[in-house]
Design a protein around this motif. Structure first.
Motif, PDB file in Angstrom:
ATOM      1  N   GLN A 464       2.651  -5.359   9.088  1.00 30.02           N
ATOM      2  CA  GLN A 464       2.292  -3.946   8.889  1.00 30.02           C
ATOM      3  C   GLN A 464       3.128  -3.323   7.521  1.00 30.02           C
ATOM      4  N   ARG A 467       1.106  -4.463   4.780  1.00 32.32           N
ATOM      5  CA  ARG A 467      -0.260  -3.806   4.590  1.00 32.32           C
ATOM      6  C   ARG A 467       0.002  -2.340   3.845  1.00 32.32           C
ATOM      7  N   TRP A 468       1.262  -1.862   4.310  1.00 31.86           N
ATOM      8  CA  TRP A 468       1.516  -0.446   3.480  1.00 31.86           C
ATOM      9  C   TRP A 468       1.933  -0.718   2.203  1.00 31.86           C
ATOM     10  N   GLN A 469       2.366  -1.641   1.803  1.00 30.19           N
ATOM     11  CA  GLN A 469       2.800  -2.055   0.409  1.00 30.19           C
ATOM     12  C   GLN A 469       1.498  -2.326  -0.265  1.00 30.19           C
ATOM     13  N   ASP A 471      -1.396  -1.079   0.749  1.00 30.82           N
ATOM     14  CA  ASP A 471      -2.238   0.040   0.532  1.00 30.82           C
ATOM     15  C   ASP A 471      -1.875   1.156  -0.379  1.00 30.82           C
ATOM     16  N   HIS A 472      -0.676   1.103  -0.482  1.00 27.52           N
ATOM     17  CA  HIS A 472       0.021   2.316  -1.308  1.00 27.52           C
ATOM     18  C   HIS A 472       0.958   1.643  -2.536  1.00 27.52           C
ATOM     19  N   ALA A 642       1.223   3.432  13.165  1.00 25.31           N
ATOM     20  CA  ALA A 642       1.274   3.311  11.987  1.00 25.31           C
ATOM     21  C   ALA A 642       0.298   3.806  10.913  1.00 25.31           C
ATOM     22  N   ASP A 643      -0.739   4.590  11.512  1.00 28.76           N
ATOM     23  CA  ASP A 643      -1.500   5.407  10.557  1.00 28.76           C
ATOM     24  C   ASP A 643      -0.685   6.630  10.167  1.00 28.76           C
ATOM     25  N   ARG A 644       0.072   7.222  10.971  1.00 32.70           N
ATOM     26  CA  ARG A 644       0.801   8.166  10.645  1.00 32.70           C
ATOM     27  C   ARG A 644       1.970   8.051   9.500  1.00 32.70           C
ATOM     28  N   SER A 646       1.134   5.734   7.242  1.00 38.83           N
ATOM     29  CA  SER A 646       0.326   5.704   6.046  1.00 38.83           C
ATOM     30  C   SER A 646       0.243   7.102   5.469  1.00 38.83           C
ATOM     31  N   LEU A 649       3.256   8.042   3.693  1.00 37.53           N
ATOM     32  CA  LEU A 649       3.295   7.276   2.157  1.00 37.53           C
ATOM     33  C   LEU A 649       2.302   7.924   1.276  1.00 37.53           C
ATOM     34  N   GLU A 650       1.069   8.256   1.894  1.00 32.17           N
ATOM     35  CA  GLU A 650       0.177   8.909   0.672  1.00 32.17           C
ATOM     36  C   GLU A 650       0.682  10.249   0.145  1.00 32.17           C
TER      37      GLU A 650
END
Length: 658
Positions: A464, A467-469, A471-472, A642-644, A646, A649-650
């Motif tokens: 995860q 994935r954050w790295q 995606d952002h 996890a989506d929160r 994300s 981070l956005e």
């Protein structure tokens, strides 16, 4: 003579009529020595009429009575009516001929001796009264059926009272004579010696050889009988109680002094338990049953108990009685016992359920310190049952994918930016719902499934974070912090697991932080220390969780490959709170001094500090003022999906926040 019934005759003793295909032709002088049609009078011996069917076990010829080749049977002079009458009178088996009305026609001397009466005096008496055939409905009905000729035979066992006072057990057999005689033959066999032998054998079978107490078999027999509806519906309190005890440290007696002394100790304990039971049963309807269930386990069963107070008093008396030392063959021994106490309504209770509750409560007494009694607690038992249910399904739950991760942000105290997240495992249990780690991590560590679960958490969290790295790409990469149990270090190759997972996910080592508790890290040597050093050399961050509540070996801290200290939430909770009206409570000065000293020490050692359980702005302000690096708590965010993270981070990337 009168007697008491042993109970209904067994079904196997009610013999049904035998059916034959034909009658046997007999000569005018039959085997009974009388012509057909001759009836039995009081002076005529039984068995002197023509039988309509062969005796049991007699072979029947296939030839019919019309076969001219069948010769007429003849008898020697010894088979005369007088000889049969003499045989009847002197036969060792007690017998009597009874007419269809149930009255004795004639009896032999053996029956008179057995019943303590003259044989002639029995003539005309009611046969069922002599041998107690009317004491239960089933036997009485079967006896009447034999008298009417509708049943071939009756056999039952009865306990009779002899005129001289002693009791005897007899087996009574009632069989019909030939139809034209309109009578039955009653034979009575004395089986007292056999019953006495059976009783002795049963006593040996049902009692413990060492203590002479009832054994497990007899105990469960009594317990099962006490729980049957008939036992408590006809009177009494309808309740049942049990004290289940185990001697503390008895194995040491056997191991050091030998089994001979151990057996003598058990016998002495049994005597004291019996004395306690006798005292408890004084002036009551029944005395508690004392039994040895095996080894050093004993039970005291209280039927028709009056409540938990009665059982508590009994348990207290047992503990007091065992406090006095035992003098055995020059050995002076002191023992104690742990007792599990259960008291409940008998209705709806099973023997298995009662014993399970007693065994569980005995375990509680042992765990609480031994030498005491503990009362069964349904709520505590429900918690234990839940633990057992969770423990038994932990390993399979990992394979079924029942676990999930939530993430709680680690925030910079100066700018409020997200520096990392801590991965927190949750168990989405199909029966108990969403469970937090405190409900199952301890169980996983006990049974070893923490290794399998920990590997899954580590792999999922790293995947995860990567994935954050990806995606952002515009946001500053955040690290993920994963808790590691000590058993993962000892029971698996943690270094190899981390290296493999980082390689598979592509996550840079510096974005992974592993948290170990202070008690696990401080004083580590050998393999754990080597593993921590290897992980640190790999670039992985090592954090000490709950710092300040464990060993706090500060001298050793400088030699550990640690990069982060996480202050235990107990310090932060006492730091400063906001009341509901917005005012502040006074902080605990000691906590503030300790936290400030720890932060300064960590910084001097090149470590960063994270404060856990930050819940108010006042706490955050004070922590920021004394130099704390990062904070974690509900002030910033609860653990979220996890989506929160994300979305967070956005938002941070949009605002240009690091």
């Amino acid at each position: 003579m009168s007697g008491t019934s042993e109970g209904p005759a067994p079904a196997a003793d009610l013999v049904r009529p035998a059916v034959t295909e034909r009658h046997i032709e007999t000569s005018p002088r039959t085997s009974a020595g009388l012509h057909p049609g001759t009836s039995v009078s009081p002076g005529t011996p039984p068995g002197t009429s023509v039988s309509s069917e062969p005796p049991p076990g007699t072979a029947v010829s296939a030839r019919t009575a019309s076969d001219s080749t069948v010769p007429a049977r003849t008898f020697p002079d010894a088979a005369s009516p007088g000889a049969f009458q003499a045989a009847f009178g002197t036969a060792p088996l007690a017998m009597a001929v009874v007419d269809r009305e149930g009255l004795v026609v004639t009896a032999n001397e053996s029956l008179g001796e057995l019943l303590g009466s003259d044989a002639d005096a029995l003539t005309g008496r009611i046969a069922s009264d002599l041998v107690d055939l009317a004491s239960d409905t089933r036997t009485w009905h079967a006896y009447r059926e034999v008298l009417r000729g509708r049943q071939a035979r009756l056999r039952c066992t009865r306990r009779l009272k002899h005129p001289d006072g002693h009791s005897l057990w007899v087996q009574v057999t009632v069989a019909p004579l030939p139809a034209q005689e309109r009578a039955v033959l009653i034979s009575v066999a004395d089986i007292s010696a056999r019953r006495e032998l059976q009783a002795r054998l049963r006593h040996l079978q049902m009692h413990d050889a060492v203590t002479r107490l009832p054994n497990r078999t007899l105990f469960f027999e009594r317990l099962t009988a006490a729980l049957e509806a008939e036992a408590y519906e006809e009177g009494g309190t309808g309740r049942i109680g049990l004290c289940y005890l185990d001697l503390d440290g008895f194995k040491a007696v056997n191991d050091t002094l030998g089994h001979r002394i151990g057996d003598r100790l058990l016998a002495a304990v049994a005597e004291r338990l019996t004395r306690c039971a006798d005292e408890a049963g004084y002036a009551r309807a029944a005395t508690p049953l004392v039994a040895r269930l095996g080894g050093d386990e004993f039970a005291l069963l209280v039927e028709d108990s009056t409540g938990t107070e009665q059982l508590a008093d009994l348990a207290e008396s047992v503990l007091r009685s065992l406090q006095a030392p035992f003098d055995l063959s020059g050995q002076r021994l002191s023992v104690s016992a742990s007792i599990g106490v259960v008291e409940r309504r008998a209705a709806g209770t099973s023997a298995t359920g009662l014993m399970q509750a007693a065994d569980t409560t005995l375990y509680w007494a042992k765990a609480d310190g031994k030498g005491r009694w503990t009362l069964f607690d349904p709520e505590r038992n429900a918690h234990r049952m839940t633990r057992q249910a969770l423990s038994s399904t932990l390993r399979a739950a990992v394979e079924r994918g029942e676990f999930t991760l939530e993430y709680q942000p680690l925030v910079g105290m100066e700018d409020g930016g997200v520096r990392g997240v801590e991965a927190l495992v949750r168990w989405n249990h199909p029966q108990f719902g969403m469970l937090t780690p405190n409900r199952f991590i301890g169980l996983a560590e006990e049974d070893g499934s923490i290794v399998q679960l920990g590997r899954w958490v580590l792999a999922t969290a790293c995947r995860q974070a990567r994935r954050w790295q990806l995606d952002h790409p515009d946001a500053v990469p955040i690290f993920v912090s994963v808790n590691v149990a000590v058993r993962q270090v000892w029971d698996s190759d943690l270094v190899a697991d981390v290296a493999e997972i980082l390689s598979e996910t592509g996550l840079p080592p510096y974005l992974l932080q592993l948290e170990l508790t202070e008690s696990a890290v401080m004083g580590s040597a050998g393999r754990p220390l080597q593993a921590l050093q290897a992980l640190s050399d790999m670039g992985v961050r090592i954090a000490i969780d709950d710092f300040g509540t464990g060993y706090s070996n500060l001298a050793y801290l400088s030699r550990l490959p640690v990069s982060v200290l996480k202050l235990d939430g107990a310090f932060v909770r006492g730091f400063q709170y906001e009341n509901r009206d917005g005012t502040d409570t006074h902080p605990n000065p000691a906590d503030e001094v300790i936290v400030e000293a720890l932060i300064q020490l960590a910084h001097r050692l090149g470590l960063t500090v994270t404060a856990e359980c930050v819940e108010t702005a006042s706490q955050a302000s004070r922590l920021r003022g004394i130099g704390c690096d990062t904070g974690q708590g509900w002030l910033y965010s609860r653990p979220v999906a996890a989506d929160r993270i994300s979305a967070l981070l956005e938002s941070a990337a949009t605002c240009g926040q690091v």
